[in-house]
Design a protein around this motif. Structure first.
Motif, short mmCIF file in Angstrom:
data_model
loop_
_atom_site.label_atom_id
_atom_site.label_comp_id
_atom_site.label_asym_id
_atom_site.label_seq_id
_atom_site.Cartn_x
_atom_site.Cartn_y
_atom_site.Cartn_z
N ARG A 145 -57.19 2.77 -6.83
CA ARG A 145 -57.25 3.74 -7.92
C ARG A 145 -58.48 4.63 -7.79
O ARG A 145 -58.37 5.86 -7.82
CB ARG A 145 -57.28 3.01 -9.28
CG ARG A 145 -57.50 3.93 -10.47
CD ARG A 145 -57.57 3.16 -11.78
NE ARG A 145 -58.63 2.16 -11.83
CZ ARG A 145 -59.93 2.44 -11.95
NH1 ARG A 145 -60.34 3.68 -12.04
NH2 ARG A 145 -60.83 1.47 -11.98
N SER A 146 -59.64 4.02 -7.59
CA SER A 146 -60.85 4.84 -7.58
C SER A 146 -60.94 5.68 -6.30
O SER A 146 -61.49 6.79 -6.32
CB SER A 146 -62.11 3.99 -7.79
OG SER A 146 -62.20 2.98 -6.82
N ASP A 180 -67.43 3.13 -9.93
CA ASP A 180 -66.25 2.92 -10.78
C ASP A 180 -66.13 1.44 -11.12
O ASP A 180 -65.89 1.06 -12.27
CB ASP A 180 -65.01 3.42 -10.03
CG ASP A 180 -63.73 3.22 -10.82
OD1 ASP A 180 -63.26 2.06 -10.89
OD2 ASP A 180 -63.21 4.20 -11.38
N ALA A 232 -54.80 -1.27 -7.83
CA ALA A 232 -55.99 -2.09 -8.00
C ALA A 232 -57.21 -1.16 -8.02
O ALA A 232 -57.11 0.03 -7.75
CB ALA A 232 -56.10 -3.10 -6.86
N GLN A 233 -58.35 -1.74 -8.37
CA GLN A 233 -59.54 -0.91 -8.61
C GLN A 233 -59.90 -0.04 -7.41
O GLN A 233 -60.18 1.15 -7.57
CB GLN A 233 -60.72 -1.81 -9.01
CG GLN A 233 -61.95 -1.03 -9.49
CD GLN A 233 -62.93 -0.75 -8.37
OE1 GLN A 233 -62.98 -1.48 -7.38
NE2 GLN A 233 -63.71 0.31 -8.51
N ARG A 234 -59.87 -0.61 -6.22
CA ARG A 234 -60.26 0.19 -5.04
C ARG A 234 -59.29 1.35 -4.82
O ARG A 234 -59.70 2.50 -4.71
CB ARG A 234 -60.34 -0.68 -3.78
CG ARG A 234 -60.48 0.13 -2.49
CD ARG A 234 -60.81 -0.73 -1.29
NE ARG A 234 -62.15 -1.26 -1.37
CZ ARG A 234 -63.25 -0.58 -0.98
NH1 ARG A 234 -63.13 0.65 -0.49
NH2 ARG A 234 -64.43 -1.12 -1.08
N VAL A 255 -66.46 4.22 -5.33
CA VAL A 255 -65.69 3.01 -5.62
C VAL A 255 -66.58 1.98 -6.32
O VAL A 255 -66.19 1.34 -7.30
CB VAL A 255 -65.08 2.42 -4.33
CG1 VAL A 255 -64.43 1.07 -4.59
CG2 VAL A 255 -64.06 3.38 -3.73
N GLU A 284 -59.48 -5.87 -11.36
CA GLU A 284 -58.39 -5.23 -10.62
C GLU A 284 -57.33 -4.66 -11.54
O GLU A 284 -56.73 -3.64 -11.26
CB GLU A 284 -57.75 -6.23 -9.65
CG GLU A 284 -58.70 -6.85 -8.63
CD GLU A 284 -59.36 -5.84 -7.69
OE1 GLU A 284 -58.98 -4.65 -7.72
OE2 GLU A 284 -60.27 -6.25 -6.95
#
Ligand SMILES: C[S@@+](CC[C@H](N)C(=O)[O-])C[C@H]1O[C@@H](n2cnc3c(N)ncnc32)[C@H](O)[C@@H]1O
Lengths: 360, 91
Positions: free
Chosen positions: A23-24, B37, A19-21, B34, B58
């Motif tokens: 991954r980043s 991004d 998920a975005q968190r 974060v 997501e």
């Protein structure tokens, strides 16, 4: 471009998406290492200009002292040290969080097909030194049920593969191919982890029965999964490499890849003795590990040692200064030779043979 | 005097506290990244589709041009953080 993350590294699943968190956050940790590079390059320039370093070469304690003197007033060393330490301290917990964020999708990809088949010598067999927190891995190698997956698919993919020079899996192939014979029937990989080297051995010698030994159940569980994904099967054993409990004279190749630098010298000696016991007469040993300091440039030797000290690597210095030829000879091996496969003598491979009966 | 108000309290007076403070800085930098991004993903999705859901954010795995731009920005961001930290006294 180098830090973007488009292709799937060798031997990793293509279908691991965070998920975005998660991954980043993982990408942030990798970018920290990239962001430190200009600063580290400046430190290197300063150190390489100093004759003091050349003079102290060959004696790691003096080399460290000489460098400390040169850099005494330079805040960059402290910043780099603090940054790398923080990076390592949060790396595993972040990767665990990233996994948990996507556990529904990732856990089925991590599960071993037949965990009950992993032989286990139990807690009593685990040596005390293994319990230290290697590499700052929170909770050790076994800190999470799927630590093997987390380590291989997340930590390697996001951090180790992009941060380290050279093809780190290709290196394992080349070490596997360095074994003296063209074919083997029974191979034992000591400290096999998630099977990164084991798979290369299995591919180089497809007719062999392969056994992997490691102390981490979580790593072995994912090794079993990776073997299954590769369409093969290995005998996996949770035991110390220096006391495997496997039958004597049941292998014709005993190998390891970056196991030795995780053990104190007395255990390294025992691993050679155990390999000798496991091998049939005429069998081969191939152990690849960290490069000896004496073969590194003074700067590189200094960096290895400084980084190991800051990176929870309690046995790096002893592994980088021990004479493995003497260790192998003491264990009874003959035809001992050592070979450097890459830049700055890494991977550093020791090859030896158990003599045929009557020739020892 | 102990037990009375201390007008000039100093709490972070040990060398270890500097390392702790550094850790806090990195934590904030990570969180800031974060967010940057996430914003980049939102902008990309809005460009491409004009609308989005939380799940889109997501699910997006930046690829190609987008991945490379983000990687460059990450690296520039962190190089600046470390270079500025190292400046005092550095040569
Ligand atoms: C750096 S990893 C290397 C894994 C693998 N050989 C590879 O090529 O990536 C080291 C592994 O050695 C294992 N290990 C450390 N000490 C050990 C010991 N005394 N006996 C067995 N395994 C050990 C750790 O659990 C870990 O999985």
């Amino acid at each position: 471009m180098s830090t973007a993350q488009p292709t799937v590294p060798d031997g990793m699943r293509a279908d691991v998406e965070l998920a975005q968190r998660g991954r980043s956050e993982m990408q942030f940790l990798q970018a920290m290492r990239a962001g430190l590079r200009p600063l580290q390059a400046r430190l290197r320039e300063r150190l390489e200009k100093e004759a003091a370093l050349e003079e102290a070469a060959g004696d790691i304690a003096r080399l460290r002292e000489a460098a400390d003197e040169v850099l005494a007033e330079d805040p960059r060393l402290g910043i780099a040290g603090a940054a790398l330490r923080w990076n390592r301290a949060v790396l595993t917990p972040r990767a665990v969080d990233a996994f948990e964020e996507r556990a529904d999708e990732l856990a089925p990809k991590a599960a071993p097909p037949a965990p009950e088949k992993i032989a286990d010598r139990g807690e009593e067999a685990v040596p005390r030194y293994w319990r230290y927190e290697f590499h700052g891995t929170a909770g050790g190698w076994d800190g999470h049920e799927h630590m093997g997956f987390i380590h291989h698919e997340l930590v390697y993919r996001y951090l180790l593969v992009p941060s380290f020079p050279g093809d780190i899996f290709g290196q394992r192939t080349r070490v596997a191919e360095l074994a003296p014979r063209d074919t083997y029937t029974d191979i034992c990989d000591l400290g096999c982890g998630t099977g990164q080297f084991t798979l290369k051995l299995a591919q180089a010698y497809p007719e062999a029965r392969v056994t992997g030994v490691d102390l981490s159940l979580a790593e072995l569980r994912y090794a079993q999964r990776r073997a299954a994904e590769a369409g093969t099967e290995w005998d996996l054993v949770r035991a110390p490499a220096e006391d495997t409990g496997l039958d004597g004279e049941s292998f014709d190749l005993v190998a390891s890849f970056i196991l030795l630098h995780e053990m104190p010298p007395h255990a390294i000696r025992k691993v050679f003795a155990e390999a000798f016991r496991l091998l049939r007469p005429g069998g081969d040993l191939v152990f690849s590990d960290v490069a000896p300091y004496r073969l590194r440039s003074p700067y590189q030797a200094w960096y290895d040692d400084w980084d190991a000290e800051n990176g929870h690597e309690p046995w790096w210095r002893t592994a980088a200064t021990i004479d493995l030829v003497e260790v192998a000879r003491t264990a009874g091996f003959t035809d001992i030779r050592q070979e450097a496969l890459g830049q700055q003598s890494y991977p550093w491979v020791t090859v030896a043979r158990k003599p045929m009966e009557g020739l020892a | 005097m102990p037990g009375f108000a201390n007008d000039d309290a100093v709490h972070l007076d040990r060398p270890e506290h500097l390392d702790a403070l550094f850790g806090i800085t990195m934590e904030l930098a990570s969180e800031l990244w974060v967010m940057r991004d996430r914003l980049a993903v939102i902008e990309q999705l809005l460009d491409e589709r004009g609308t989005l859901t939380r799940d889109d954010i997501e699910r997006t795995q930046p690829q190609g041009e987008n991945a490379e731009r983000l990687a460059r920005e990450r690296e520039r961001f962190l190089t600046r953080v470390f270079e500025s930290a190292a400046r005092p006294g550095g040569k």
